[in-house]
Write an enzyme that holds these catalytic residues in place. Structure first.
Site, PDB file in Angstrom:
ATOM      1  N   GLU A  69      59.675  36.015  45.447  1.00 43.04           N
ATOM      2  CA  GLU A  69      59.339  36.701  46.685  1.00 43.04           C
ATOM      3  C   GLU A  69      58.129  37.575  46.364  1.00 43.04           C
ATOM      4  O   GLU A  69      58.164  38.345  45.397  1.00 43.04           O
ATOM      5  CB  GLU A  69      60.523  37.568  47.122  1.00 43.04           C
ATOM      6  CG  GLU A  69      60.251  38.208  48.460  1.00 43.04           C
ATOM      7  CD  GLU A  69      61.388  39.104  48.951  1.00 43.04           C
ATOM      8  OE1 GLU A  69      62.449  39.149  48.327  1.00 43.04           O
ATOM      9  OE2 GLU A  69      61.154  39.768  49.978  1.00 43.04           O
TER      10      GLU A  69
ATOM     11  N   ARG B 106      71.102  36.107  34.315  1.00 38.70           N
ATOM     12  CA  ARG B 106      69.914  36.930  34.480  1.00 38.70           C
ATOM     13  C   ARG B 106      69.576  37.558  33.150  1.00 38.70           C
ATOM     14  O   ARG B 106      70.475  37.909  32.388  1.00 38.70           O
ATOM     15  CB  ARG B 106      70.275  38.070  35.423  1.00 38.70           C
ATOM     16  CG  ARG B 106      69.562  38.095  36.708  1.00 38.70           C
ATOM     17  CD  ARG B 106      70.080  39.262  37.520  1.00 38.70           C
ATOM     18  NE  ARG B 106      68.966  40.131  37.868  1.00 38.70           N
ATOM     19  CZ  ARG B 106      68.065  39.818  38.789  1.00 38.70           C
ATOM     20  NH1 ARG B 106      68.151  38.683  39.440  1.00 38.70           N
ATOM     21  NH2 ARG B 106      67.083  40.634  39.063  1.00 38.70           N
TER      22      ARG B 106
ATOM     23  N   LYS C 185      62.762  44.893  40.775  1.00 35.31           N
ATOM     24  CA  LYS C 185      61.458  45.167  41.380  1.00 35.31           C
ATOM     25  C   LYS C 185      61.479  46.458  42.193  1.00 35.31           C
ATOM     26  O   LYS C 185      60.491  47.174  42.251  1.00 35.31           O
ATOM     27  CB  LYS C 185      61.023  43.995  42.266  1.00 35.31           C
ATOM     28  CG  LYS C 185      60.399  42.869  41.456  1.00 35.31           C
ATOM     29  CD  LYS C 185      59.815  41.790  42.362  1.00 35.31           C
ATOM     30  CE  LYS C 185      60.895  40.846  42.808  1.00 35.31           C
ATOM     31  NZ  LYS C 185      60.385  39.669  43.517  1.00 35.31           N
TER      32      LYS C 185
HETATM   33  P1  ATP Z   1      64.303  41.647  41.307  1.00 33.34           P
HETATM   34  O1  ATP Z   1      65.760  41.908  41.206  1.00 33.34           O
HETATM   35  O2  ATP Z   1      63.535  42.057  40.122  1.00 33.34           O
HETATM   36  O3  ATP Z   1      63.712  42.152  42.568  1.00 33.34           O
HETATM   37  P2  ATP Z   1      64.438  39.065  42.468  1.00 33.34           P
HETATM   38  O4  ATP Z   1      65.485  38.102  42.073  1.00 33.34           O
HETATM   39  O5  ATP Z   1      64.628  39.732  43.762  1.00 33.34           O
HETATM   40  O6  ATP Z   1      64.183  40.075  41.283  1.00 33.34           O
HETATM   41  P3  ATP Z   1      62.561  37.024  43.091  1.00 33.34           P
HETATM   42  O7  ATP Z   1      61.131  37.143  43.348  1.00 33.34           O
HETATM   43  O8  ATP Z   1      63.460  36.631  44.199  1.00 33.34           O
HETATM   44  O9  ATP Z   1      63.024  38.418  42.490  1.00 33.34           O
HETATM   45  O10 ATP Z   1      62.830  36.114  41.821  1.00 33.34           O
HETATM   46  C1  ATP Z   1      62.303  34.827  41.676  1.00 33.34           C
HETATM   47  C2  ATP Z   1      63.174  34.066  40.730  1.00 33.34           C
HETATM   48  O11 ATP Z   1      63.248  34.746  39.477  1.00 33.34           O
HETATM   49  C3  ATP Z   1      64.585  33.941  41.250  1.00 33.34           C
HETATM   50  O12 ATP Z   1      64.960  32.575  41.177  1.00 33.34           O
HETATM   51  C4  ATP Z   1      65.410  34.776  40.337  1.00 33.34           C
HETATM   52  O13 ATP Z   1      66.631  34.130  40.088  1.00 33.34           O
HETATM   53  C5  ATP Z   1      64.584  34.854  39.070  1.00 33.34           C
HETATM   54  N1  ATP Z   1      64.798  36.120  38.387  1.00 33.34           N
HETATM   55  C6  ATP Z   1      64.533  37.362  38.844  1.00 33.34           C
HETATM   56  N2  ATP Z   1      64.909  38.298  37.956  1.00 33.34           N
HETATM   57  C7  ATP Z   1      65.410  37.642  36.884  1.00 33.34           C
HETATM   58  C8  ATP Z   1      65.979  38.036  35.633  1.00 33.34           C
HETATM   59  N3  ATP Z   1      66.094  39.319  35.283  1.00 33.34           N
HETATM   60  N4  ATP Z   1      66.387  37.060  34.781  1.00 33.34           N
HETATM   61  C9  ATP Z   1      66.269  35.763  35.114  1.00 33.34           C
HETATM   62  N5  ATP Z   1      65.767  35.325  36.272  1.00 33.34           N
HETATM   63  C10 ATP Z   1      65.338  36.242  37.160  1.00 33.34           C
HETATM   64 MG    MG Z   2      65.202  37.914  45.149  1.00 37.21          MG
END
Ligand code: ATP
Ligand code: MG
Length: 557
Positions: free
Chosen positions: A36, A261, A271
């Site tokens: 995102e 994760r 984020k």
């Molecule tokens: P955040 O919690 O940091 O905001 P998010 O999951 O909302 O992260 P996205 O932009 O939706 O951020 O993430 C894109 C992809 O990266 C998703 O498929 C998510 O599963 C993966 N991802 C995000 N954070 C992690 C993490 N700490 N470890 C592994 N994969 C991750």
């Molecule tokens: Mg997300």
């Protein structure tokens, strides 16, 4: 991309993919990385990228880059641009497969209409607070919305008017009609669309209703023909909803598989929290070298290969666990030790005058660029009568086991000569401001022909040739192992995460150091020129110290 559809990886995802190919459930492999664009990529994303792109490559498949850009309020083009730059830097390529969920907005709208027509979706007038009250809890079922039984015609009419902009933000939503008593709260008539009168970074003002992430994500995967939708564990509870949507709409269904994760000690990876650090000015930006973002790692001098190696080291597991940040640091040192050229830099200088060295004489001594890489060659380092050494390499009264310079003792200057301290000059306050030394011309290159030994070798720069520089020593941004566990993670910040050494001196070869090129400052650590560095004002970031605590942990086993 490799072309080896017979991946030998044995982790649970590769095993599942291999089974799907063997059973004929899928005949090809297509994955995607779906960020995102509401922030910069961090080390957790790097893990997801290496899983998504890595598995596709292992099976001779493809991996798309798709931005799940469903929330115009939080998303920006700046984030899109930086995310693409970071993925490329990391060494992955989506070729021509760049997609945006916003490109599917019309299609998603039609899917929503399909669900309304099937009696599977309804327009709801509950406010956000009311909806929360109706939702129930983990232990109590929810209650049906009073608007749940609107007719298909009324729903179609209202949804059309939502799209047309007739209603203010927050007054109506489109919801799926599933089951308010479901154990999984995601299935309790989740919101599909909400009204947001905001300009989207790609679709502008075309839309004032936006799909929820959960309504866009699975269908976007379906539209792209993704076979294996790989995502982190928190989406496990959303999988039944994604499956429900594609089944009820009647479109192709990808297979979602969740993995752990990345949770890293001494680090926050949300984020939302990273944005707060930026907004509150606790760091200088998303690429402040103390941040866990890929742009920060790049700026700090961490090679992309080190991040890829780290991702390979931790692998993919089914369950979340805390990974020791020392393992990441170990991967960084391993890579830097191989690739970084060595240079001499004096961070906290003390002036040394070689009394018996001829005034005005300059010699060029040969120094090895990288003992780990013979191909890196040598360079010439100028030597003269006045030098700087590290303040810490001299003690007037040496503690036990201190073998460096002290009055009367001889040490080796790296690549140069043996010197002996014969006098100490102090200022009015008693602080040592200069050492008077003698050198032994017979020890040129660093060895005594008579075979006498010294117990220490110290680095130095020639005062007349050295280039002044600012050196920024970074430490961990958080002082506690699990900052996320604190009531407020901001209380866990390490107050000493940045030390600025404004009066360092570096050898002349460093005047042209390029940002991003790693260097080892001998005995001091790994460094690289910062983006702020100019020929008039050199600035260096410490990438990482030399000491490897992980290697120690491992050897104790
Ligand atoms: P955040 O919690 O940091 O905001 P998010 O999951 O909302 O992260 P996205 O932009 O939706 O951020 O993430 C894109 C992809 O990266 C998703 O498929 C998510 O599963 C993966 N991802 C995000 N954070 C992690 C993490 N700490 N470890 C592994 N994969 C991750
Ligand atoms: Mg997300």
């Amino acid at each position: 991309m490799t072309d080896s559809p017979t991946s030998t990886g044995t982790d649970f995802i590769r095993t599942a993919v291999r089974e799907d190919l063997a059973s004929g459930r899928f005949t090809r492999v297509s994955t995607r990385f779906p960020p995102e664009p509401n922030g910069y990529l961090h080390i957790g994303h790097a893990k997801a990228i290496s899983v998504d792109f890595g598995i596709a490559a292992d099976f001779g498949g493809t991996c798309n880059l798709r931005f799940d850009d469903t929330n115009p309020v939080k998303e920006e083009q700046e984030y899109v641009d930086n995310i693409m730059a970071d993925i490329r830097w990391l060494g992955y390529d989506w070729d021509d497969r760049l997609f945006f969920a916003s490109d599917y907005f019309e299609q998603l709208y039609q899917y929503a209409v399909t669900l309304i027509q099937k009696g599977k979706a309804f327009v709801c007038d509950l406010t956000a607070d009311e909806m929360r009250a109706y939702r129930g809890t983990l232990t109590e079922p929810g209650k049906n919305s009073p608007y749940r039984d609107r007719s298909v015609e009324e729903n179609l009419d209202l949804f059309t008017r939502m799209r047309a902009g007739e209603f203010p933000d927050g007054t109506r939503t489109l919801r799926a009609k599933i089951d308010m008593a479901a154990g999984n709260i995601n299935m309790r008539d989740p919101v599909m669309y909400r009204i947001i009168h905001a300009t989207h970074h790609r679709t502008g003002d075309t839309w004032c209703i936006y799909p929820m992430y959960d309504f866009a994500h699975g269908q976007s995967d379906s539209i792209e023909g993704i076979t294996h939708s790989l995502c982190s564990l928190e989406y496990e509870d959303h999988r039944p909803l994604y499956d429900w949507y594609v089944r009820e709409i009647g479109i192709y269904a990808p297979r979602q598989i969740e993995f752990a994760r990345l949770i890293l000690s001494y680090t926050v990876l949300s984020k939302r929290k990273l944005l707060r650090l930026v907004k509150d000015g606790l760091v200088t930006g998303w690429d402040d070298p103390r941040m866990p973002t890929l742009s920060a790692f790049r700026r700090r001098g961490v090679p992309a290969a080190a991040i890829r190696n780290f991702a390979a080291l931790i692998g993919v597991a089914k369950n979340n666990s805390l990974i020791d940040v020392a393992l990441l640091e170990h991967a960084i040192r391993n890579e830097l030790n191989r690739v970084a050229e060595r240079r001499m830099a004096v961070l906290k200088p003390l002036r040394v005058v070689i009394e018996n060295y001829p005034e005005g004489q300059v010699e060029h001594l040969t120094a090895v660029n990288n003992p780990e890489d013979a191909g890196a060659g040598t360079r010439e380092v100028p030597f003269s009568k006045v030098l700087y050494i590290e303040r810490d390499d001299f003690r007037e009264v040496p503690p036990p086991k201190y073998f460096r310079l002290t009055p009367g003792r001889e040490v080796r200057l790296r690549y140069a000569y043996f010197i002996k301290c014969v006098d100490v000059v102090k200022d009015a306050s008693g602080e040592v401001i200069e050492l008077r030394c003698t050198y032994d011309p017979a020890t040129r290159g660093g060895d005594a022909p008579d075979g006498r030994k010294v117990k220490a070798t110290i680095h130095w720069v020639s005062a007349q040739h050295a280039v002044p520089a600012e050196v920024r020593n970074y430490d961990r941004l958080f002082k506690s192992e699990r900052p996320d566990d604190a009531d407020d993670f901001m209380t866990e910040l390490n107050p000493d995460s940045l030390e600025v050494l404004a009066q360092a001196y570096v050898e002349p070869a460093l005047a042209s150091a390029q940002p991003g090129t790693p260097i080892q400052f001998e005995r001091n650590g790994y460094y690289c020129a910062d983006l702020d560095s100019t020929p008039g004002k050199l600035v260096f970031n410490r990438t990482i110290t030399l000491k490897d605590s992980w290697a120690k942990i491992e050897s104790k086993g």
